[in-house]
Scaffold this motif. Structure first.
Motif: not given
Length: 731
Positions: A561-590
């Protein structure tokens, strides 16, 4: 429909759902293999993908080709890195050469890592070297050294039918590694043996004498008396011409085509051509039927799909009695009224990983829509596989590969419907020693059933250990951290390094605790604790880890949410979202592991629906983080607002630069919410007609409903009706 499965079929279901063993599900023709396979795919809680060696086999199985799923090469694979200098234009691949040329994106790699069960249909056509190539790619992509990268495989098919094709130029090379070309010779399976389950209850035939002959033919044990009995069904060409309602089963396409075209030309009347409608990506080599169907009144045709209402089945023969440019009516035996046949849509699919849930989903790439009919005075043995006929004329005059004669005869429901166009010679088929040795080595069903208890117990501990590990997340964090620049001034995302390190530390702490938990599992295993005690331990672990993971996930949400207000970091946002998806997947596996153990304790099977029910109950696996600026409105909301202003769907599409189907998709979400009436998007007449079909249909997939409703309805119409159907109480 509730199926009553045989003990062998139930054993296959239990092995697929409650063990990690590779399975070869086989059986004689007519034993219900396809019905069982569809049941397993539809109901298993595991992340599943279906694949087949050829495009047409993949379409018929409702899956994808092995080559497209796993990026397999076209050529020969040898399972060792030899010193031979293979030139670039040589179609021979060693593991090293294959992996050096493997181009697979991260999205596909993530999907293959999430996969828990791979179903391979028509496995009789799969060569041993290609299965070892599958093992090679899976071990590499899944980063696990065990066979197939730890993925469970369900092989499906009948080895007495279509064999693998090996060119003469390949035989000498492959014979150094494989006694035969059959898939079970693969070296990966020698390291991780499969369990073979054979279905033995025959549904297609009920004639005991005919079943005995088929069993003898399958094992190449026909006696002189058996062949003489079959030859009593020989009829001369003149006698054959007097027969009605029979289909010729031949060895070659040209013979079948000639018979069909000659019979069609003999009919008087107008020729009606019907062309298939191709939408999206649907390659010609995957067409389930010829692109054009030409028929006349009186033509003998065959259905190539099962009807959900039971009016016809795949292989049912009938006669065309009415034709218009939009409609075909077919009269079949034992029915008073002709069947009005509507076009059916076959789907070319691919698998994708849901970014929110990390669940594997099917995505339709294209459709092939056509009348599910083909001319049926003749068909080849190859294309008859899986079909059932009451009456058939078998042309066995030319040489057969092992199993072809068995396939041809086993299409019939009884000897009464058999006609031979030529007599069967003595000893026409040679023994296949590889198959004989393989079948003789298989344990009896009773022994396999006893082994199930041990294999299930091993799976319970494996599932517990694999679910409660955070090592894959640490690996993902390690790769993510490599992308940071060392000099703070060189990258806008560098300021977030300390935050990332904190998250990595939190995951490392979870892994440290998980390692202690895994060690305790080993103690449980050695001391032979009861299943109930193990389940209780899993429940406590789930209750401990999930809240801690919720905290990590909430931290990611806040950060994004904080990153959404910043510029020139679209690539970083995608990397963070990818990490978040993997964390969610691990929670789902448990959570899935916890649900599985609870189901075991309740003496029931965990189903796909049980897993789906987990998704809305926790924010750890649902909902994509919104990274847009707060002022940016959701695109569906914009379409909804324009619709409320009185603009038509077409006007909205034109104004926004979208296709009509996209706008209909936007508005369907508001139909589900009750904010738009379905009748505002389609007529009341269409709505009621579609609802009637949906209510009476067991298969409520879009393609199945579309196939029943016909050309008057497009997919956008059906989406509207399905959205409305979801709002109805009690449905």
């Amino acid at each position: 429909m509730i199926y009553q499965f045989s003990p062998a079929a139930q054993l296959a279901i239990d092995y697929a759902n409650t063990t990690h063993r590779h399975i070869f599900l086989t059986g004689k023709a007519g034993t219900g293999k396809t019905t069982l396979l569809h049941h397993i795919i539809k109901n298993t809680y595991k992340q599943v993908a279906v694949a087949a060696p050829t495009g047409i086999a993949a379409i018929n199985a409702g899956g994808v080709t092995l080559h497209s799923l796993l990026h397999l090469p076209f050529g020969t694979f040898i399972p060792e890195n030899t010193s031979s200098d293979w030139s670039e234009d040589t179609m021979v691949y060693t593991p090293k050469r294959f992996l050096s040329q493997l181009k697979m994106g991260n999205t596909k790699r993530d999907l293959l890592r999430q996969l828990e069960l791979l179903v391979i249909d028509e496995v009789s056509m799969l060569r041993a070297d290609m299965l070892d190539c599958i093992d090679c790619v899976l071990r590499s992509v899944r980063r696990k050294s065990e066979p197939f990268g730890g993925l469970q495989i369900l092989f499906f098919g009948d080895l007495s039918q279509l064999p693998p094709v090996i060119k003469n130029s390949e035989k000498a090379l492959l014979s150094r590694y494989y006694p035969s070309g059959y898939f079970f010779e693969a070296q990966a399976l020698q390291k991780s043996p499969m369990v073979t389950i054979t279905l033995d209850t025959i549904f297609r035939q009920s004639d005991a004498d005919f079943i005995e002959i088929l069993n003898k033919l399958r094992s190449n044990d026909l006696s002189t008396e058996d062949i003489e009995r079959l030859n009593t069904h020989y009829r001369s060409p003149e006698e054959q011409r007097a027969l009605d309602g029979y289909i010729h089963i031949t060895t070659h396409n040209r013979k079948a085509d000639d018979i069909n075209q000659q019979a069609l030309q003999r009919l008087e009347g107008k020729l009606f051509p019907y062309k298939a409608r191709i939408s999206g990506d649907f390659p010609e080599n995957m067409y389930p039927l010829a692109g054009q169907l030409e028929v006349k009144l009186g033509a003998q045709v065959m259905f190539v799909k099962n009807d959900t209402d039971g009016r016809y089945f795949n292989g049912k023969i009938g006669e065309v009695v009415h034709l218009t440019e939009e409609e075909i009516q077919v009269r079949v035996k034992d029915t008073d009224l002709p069947i009005t046949v509507h076009p059916y849509s076959w789907e070319n699919k691919r698998y994708r990983l849901n970014a929110d849930t990390h669940e594997i989903e099917e995505e339709v790439m294209g459709t092939f829509t056509h009348f599910p009919l083909k001319l049926a005075w003749a068909i080849t043995v190859h294309k008859s596989q899986g079909l059932t006929f009451d009456k058939a004329i078998l042309d066995l005059s030319e040489s057969f590969a092992p199993g072809q004669m068995y396939v041809a005869l086993s299409r019939l429901t009884s000897l009464q419907g058999l006609v031979l166009s030529s007599r069967i010679p003595q000893l026409s088929i040679a023994n296949d020693e590889a198959l004989i040795h393989f079948e003789e080595a298989q344990p009896q069903a009773e022994e396999i059933a006893r082994q199930l208890t041990h294999d299930r117990e091993a799976y319970l501990y494996r599932l517990a250990k694999e679910s409660f590990t955070f090592q894959p997340l640490l690996y993902a964090f390690s790769n993510h951290l490599k992308e940071f620049d060392k000099e703070e001034t060189r990258s806008a995302k560098q300021v977030h390094l300390s935050w990332t390190l904190e998250q990595q530390k939190a995951i490392q702490q979870l892994q440290d605790i998980a390692l202690k938990f895994q060690a305790s599992l080993e103690k449980y295993k050695q001391e032979d604790f009861s299943q109930a005690q193990l389940s209780e331990r899993i429940e406590k672990a789930e209750a401990y880890f999930i809240p801690l993971m919720d905290q990590v996930i909430e931290g990611f949400h806040k950060h994004l949410r904080q990153l959404s207000e910043q510029k020139r970091i679209k690539g970083y946002i995608k990397e963070v979202e990818a990490l978040l998806a993997q964390i969610k997947a691990r929670a789902m596996a448990i959570q899935k592991a916890g649900a599985f153990f609870r189901a075991i304790q309740e003496n029931r099977s965990l189903s796909k629906e049980d897993v789906k029910a987990l998704l809305p109950q926790t924010h750890t696996v649902v909902g994509k983080v919104k990274t847009e600026k707060p002022s940016k409105r959701p695109t569906a909301e914009v379409s909804f607002e324009m619709f409320r202003e009185g603009k038509s769907v077409e006007e909205i599409a034109q104004a926004r630069g979208f296709v009509v189907g996209t706008i209909m998709g936007h508005l369907c979400s508001y139909v589900e919410k009750g904010e738009i009436a379905a009748s505002q998007l389609i007529t009341e007449e269409k709505l009621e007609k579609a609802l009637t079909v949906i209510r009476s249909s067991e298969d409520k997939s879009f393609s199945a409903i579309k196939g029943q409703l016909g050309d008057d309805f497009d997919y956008a119409d059906i989406r509207v009706v399905m959205a409305h159907y979801a709002t109805l109480d009690g449905e």
